[in-house]
Motif scaffolding. Structure first.
Motif, PDB file in Angstrom:
ATOM      1  N   LYS A 103      40.937  60.293  41.999  1.00  0.00           N
ATOM      2  CA  LYS A 103      40.524  59.909  43.142  1.00  0.00           C
ATOM      3  C   LYS A 103      41.152  58.874  44.256  1.00  0.00           C
ATOM      4  O   LYS A 103      41.377  59.503  45.417  1.00  0.00           O
ATOM      5  CB  LYS A 103      38.596  59.766  43.320  1.00  0.00           C
ATOM      6  N   ALA A 104      41.600  57.993  43.425  1.00  0.00           N
ATOM      7  CA  ALA A 104      42.315  57.144  44.361  1.00  0.00           C
ATOM      8  C   ALA A 104      44.054  57.192  44.363  1.00  0.00           C
ATOM      9  O   ALA A 104      44.621  56.533  45.288  1.00  0.00           O
ATOM     10  CB  ALA A 104      41.686  55.494  43.903  1.00  0.00           C
ATOM     11  N   SER A 105      44.338  57.864  43.666  1.00  0.00           N
ATOM     12  CA  SER A 105      45.579  58.020  43.505  1.00  0.00           C
ATOM     13  C   SER A 105      46.974  58.061  44.232  1.00  0.00           C
ATOM     14  O   SER A 105      47.910  57.638  45.228  1.00  0.00           O
ATOM     15  CB  SER A 105      45.934  58.937  42.945  1.00  0.00           C
ATOM     16  N   ALA A 106      46.143  58.918  46.077  1.00  0.00           N
ATOM     17  CA  ALA A 106      46.537  59.210  47.364  1.00  0.00           C
ATOM     18  C   ALA A 106      46.112  57.320  47.844  1.00  0.00           C
ATOM     19  O   ALA A 106      46.372  58.759  49.209  1.00  0.00           O
ATOM     20  CB  ALA A 106      46.553  60.561  47.640  1.00  0.00           C
ATOM     21  N   VAL A 107      45.480  57.177  47.541  1.00  0.00           N
ATOM     22  CA  VAL A 107      44.558  56.388  48.783  1.00  0.00           C
ATOM     23  C   VAL A 107      45.304  55.114  49.312  1.00  0.00           C
ATOM     24  O   VAL A 107      45.448  54.385  48.023  1.00  0.00           O
ATOM     25  CB  VAL A 107      42.835  55.348  48.598  1.00  0.00           C
ATOM     26  N   SER A 108      46.130  54.565  50.404  1.00  0.00           N
ATOM     27  CA  SER A 108      46.325  53.389  50.286  1.00  0.00           C
ATOM     28  C   SER A 108      44.999  52.470  49.867  1.00  0.00           C
ATOM     29  O   SER A 108      44.749  51.967  50.956  1.00  0.00           O
ATOM     30  CB  SER A 108      46.761  53.568  51.975  1.00  0.00           C
ATOM     31  N   LEU A 109      45.587  51.814  49.301  1.00  0.00           N
ATOM     32  CA  LEU A 109      44.629  50.469  48.686  1.00  0.00           C
ATOM     33  C   LEU A 109      45.460  48.800  48.955  1.00  0.00           C
ATOM     34  O   LEU A 109      46.123  48.655  48.752  1.00  0.00           O
ATOM     35  CB  LEU A 109      43.807  50.332  47.855  1.00  0.00           C
ATOM     36  N   PRO A 110      44.596  48.190  49.250  1.00  0.00           N
ATOM     37  CA  PRO A 110      45.259  46.718  49.430  1.00  0.00           C
ATOM     38  C   PRO A 110      45.283  46.164  48.456  1.00  0.00           C
ATOM     39  O   PRO A 110      44.676  46.730  47.044  1.00  0.00           O
ATOM     40  CB  PRO A 110      43.900  45.446  49.763  1.00  0.00           C
ATOM     41  N   GLY A 111      46.664  45.121  48.004  1.00  0.00           N
ATOM     42  CA  GLY A 111      46.873  45.502  46.360  1.00  0.00           C
ATOM     43  C   GLY A 111      45.992  44.554  45.418  1.00  0.00           C
ATOM     44  O   GLY A 111      46.423  43.430  44.516  1.00  0.00           O
ATOM     45  N   ASN A 112      44.830  43.558  46.381  1.00  0.00           N
ATOM     46  CA  ASN A 112      44.451  42.762  45.583  1.00  0.00           C
ATOM     47  C   ASN A 112      42.513  43.388  46.265  1.00  0.00           C
ATOM     48  O   ASN A 112      42.814  43.586  47.118  1.00  0.00           O
ATOM     49  CB  ASN A 112      44.140  41.312  46.110  1.00  0.00           C
ATOM     50  N   ASP A 113      41.656  42.852  44.779  1.00  0.00           N
ATOM     51  CA  ASP A 113      40.308  43.000  45.281  1.00  0.00           C
ATOM     52  C   ASP A 113      40.016  41.963  47.030  1.00  0.00           C
ATOM     53  O   ASP A 113      40.715  41.068  47.127  1.00  0.00           O
ATOM     54  CB  ASP A 113      38.604  42.595  44.340  1.00  0.00           C
ATOM     55  N   CYS A 114      39.318  42.548  47.710  1.00  0.00           N
ATOM     56  CA  CYS A 114      38.813  41.757  49.219  1.00  0.00           C
ATOM     57  C   CYS A 114      37.484  41.891  49.228  1.00  0.00           C
ATOM     58  O   CYS A 114      36.646  43.376  49.530  1.00  0.00           O
ATOM     59  CB  CYS A 114      39.694  42.652  49.967  1.00  0.00           C
ATOM     60  N   LEU A 115      36.967  40.981  49.963  1.00  0.00           N
ATOM     61  CA  LEU A 115      35.965  40.643  51.095  1.00  0.00           C
ATOM     62  C   LEU A 115      36.155  41.219  52.576  1.00  0.00           C
ATOM     63  O   LEU A 115      37.269  40.353  52.608  1.00  0.00           O
ATOM     64  CB  LEU A 115      34.942  40.006  50.390  1.00  0.00           C
ATOM     65  N   ILE A 116      35.368  42.564  53.243  1.00  0.00           N
ATOM     66  CA  ILE A 116      35.665  42.519  54.689  1.00  0.00           C
ATOM     67  C   ILE A 116      34.974  42.893  55.545  1.00  0.00           C
ATOM     68  O   ILE A 116      33.569  42.803  54.808  1.00  0.00           O
ATOM     69  CB  ILE A 116      36.842  44.285  54.725  1.00  0.00           C
ATOM     70  N   ARG A 117      34.891  41.933  56.311  1.00  0.00           N
ATOM     71  CA  ARG A 117      34.522  41.900  57.872  1.00  0.00           C
ATOM     72  C   ARG A 117      35.282  42.854  59.027  1.00  0.00           C
ATOM     73  O   ARG A 117      36.565  42.739  58.783  1.00  0.00           O
ATOM     74  CB  ARG A 117      33.763  40.358  58.475  1.00  0.00           C
ATOM     75  N   ASP A 118      34.641  42.547  59.813  1.00  0.00           N
ATOM     76  CA  ASP A 118      35.011  43.888  60.991  1.00  0.00           C
ATOM     77  C   ASP A 118      36.352  42.654  61.954  1.00  0.00           C
ATOM     78  O   ASP A 118      37.298  43.159  62.392  1.00  0.00           O
ATOM     79  CB  ASP A 118      34.342  43.503  62.554  1.00  0.00           C
ATOM     80  N   ASP A 119      36.386  41.107  61.426  1.00  0.00           N
ATOM     81  CA  ASP A 119      37.663  40.764  62.296  1.00  0.00           C
ATOM     82  C   ASP A 119      37.977  39.441  61.097  1.00  0.00           C
ATOM     83  O   ASP A 119      39.001  38.665  61.767  1.00  0.00           O
ATOM     84  CB  ASP A 119      36.673  39.578  63.278  1.00  0.00           C
ATOM     85  N   LEU A 120      37.712  39.835  59.706  1.00  0.00           N
ATOM     86  CA  LEU A 120      38.544  39.050  58.961  1.00  0.00           C
ATOM     87  C   LEU A 120      38.414  39.960  57.609  1.00  0.00           C
ATOM     88  O   LEU A 120      37.258  40.640  57.273  1.00  0.00           O
ATOM     89  CB  LEU A 120      37.885  37.789  58.885  1.00  0.00           C
ATOM     90  N   VAL A 121      39.248  39.586  56.674  1.00  0.00           N
ATOM     91  CA  VAL A 121      39.267  40.228  55.389  1.00  0.00           C
ATOM     92  C   VAL A 121      40.506  38.702  54.318  1.00  0.00           C
ATOM     93  O   VAL A 121      40.548  37.554  54.469  1.00  0.00           O
ATOM     94  CB  VAL A 121      40.740  41.242  54.811  1.00  0.00           C
ATOM     95  N   ILE A 122      38.662  38.921  53.133  1.00  0.00           N
ATOM     96  CA  ILE A 122      39.658  37.534  52.230  1.00  0.00           C
ATOM     97  C   ILE A 122      39.696  38.214  50.865  1.00  0.00           C
ATOM     98  O   ILE A 122      39.657  39.081  50.571  1.00  0.00           O
ATOM     99  CB  ILE A 122      37.700  36.675  52.076  1.00  0.00           C
ATOM    100  N   PHE A 123      41.153  37.511  50.415  1.00  0.00           N
ATOM    101  CA  PHE A 123      41.138  38.719  49.207  1.00  0.00           C
ATOM    102  C   PHE A 123      41.318  37.480  48.090  1.00  0.00           C
ATOM    103  O   PHE A 123      41.681  36.502  48.125  1.00  0.00           O
ATOM    104  CB  PHE A 123      43.133  38.831  49.140  1.00  0.00           C
ATOM    105  N   ASN A 124      41.018  37.902  46.842  1.00  0.00           N
ATOM    106  CA  ASN A 124      40.308  37.253  46.051  1.00  0.00           C
ATOM    107  C   ASN A 124      42.177  37.684  44.967  1.00  0.00           C
ATOM    108  O   ASN A 124      42.023  38.834  44.896  1.00  0.00           O
ATOM    109  CB  ASN A 124      39.623  37.752  45.059  1.00  0.00           C
ATOM    110  N   LEU A 125      42.872  37.016  44.439  1.00  0.00           N
ATOM    111  CA  LEU A 125      44.050  37.318  43.751  1.00  0.00           C
ATOM    112  C   LEU A 125      43.325  35.998  42.580  1.00  0.00           C
ATOM    113  O   LEU A 125      43.106  35.610  42.021  1.00  0.00           O
ATOM    114  CB  LEU A 125      44.757  35.823  44.469  1.00  0.00           C
ATOM    115  N   ILE A 126      43.948  37.298  41.028  1.00  0.00           N
ATOM    116  CA  ILE A 126      43.677  37.101  39.744  1.00  0.00           C
ATOM    117  C   ILE A 126      45.378  37.522  39.404  1.00  0.00           C
ATOM    118  O   ILE A 126      45.803  38.266  39.321  1.00  0.00           O
ATOM    119  CB  ILE A 126      42.486  38.224  39.075  1.00  0.00           C
TER     120      ILE A 126
END
Length: 170
Positions: A103-126
């Motif tokens: 179901k996610a095939s046509a969804v634009s998603l970030p390249g990495n896991d992330c934690l999101i607030r309205d003012d910032l995003v934090i990516f966890n790089l693995i």
């Protein structure tokens, strides 16, 4: 983007103003959870319960302080053994949705896991060995907006926790 420490990640996520935190998980296994996974595999219910109680208590405490939490897990089907554990241990009260990878095939998603607030995003790089390599912070409004929109799209397509039944396996 700037690299930050794990302690700085917590400061930023739970800093003022208090607001919702959204988490987008894209992987089928997390090495950081290996002790929990091994306990689950071996039937060590005491370790599993202690670990999960700590997780639930942390989220409950933070929500009471004005930091509600929503999470989307993109999941392969049939689920990996790790994801079968995650399904079994998921707290029914958690605001969690499962998004089957098809179901996610046509969804634009970030390249990495992330934690999101309205003012910032934090990516966890693995790295390729499933170990965390870096933590990236972005306050760029376009990047934050992209991640918020991606999360909300994934959330809208996801299946609420407790209702998700994998199409194969388990």
């Amino acid at each position: 983007m700037e690299l930050i420490s794990a302690s700085r990640r917590l400061e930023l996520l739970f800093g003022e103003p208090a607001q919702e935190i959204r988490k987008l998980e894209l992987r089928d296994f997390y090495e950081v959870d290996r002790p929990l996974f091994e306990a689950w595999r071996s039937g060590d219910r005491e370790t599993v319960e202690d670990t999960m109680r700590g997780h639930r208590d942390f989220l409950t405490q933070r929500a009471s302080q004005g930091f509600p939490y929503r999470r989307v897990r993109v999941i392969s089907e049939p689920p990996s053994e790790y994801q079968r554990m995650a399904l079994e241990l998921a707290d029914p009260a958690e605001r969690l949705r499962w998004l089957p990878r098809p179901k996610a095939s046509a969804v634009s998603l970030p390249g990495n896991d992330c934690l999101i607030r309205d003012d910032l995003v934090i990516f966890n790089l693995i790295g390729g060995d499933n170990q965390q390599t870096d933590i990236q912070l972005s306050t760029d409004p376009d990047e934050v907006r992209f991640c918020v929109e991606a999360f909300e799209r994934a959330w809208s397509l996801g299946i609420p926790n407790g209702e998700y039944k994998p199409s194969q396996g388990v």
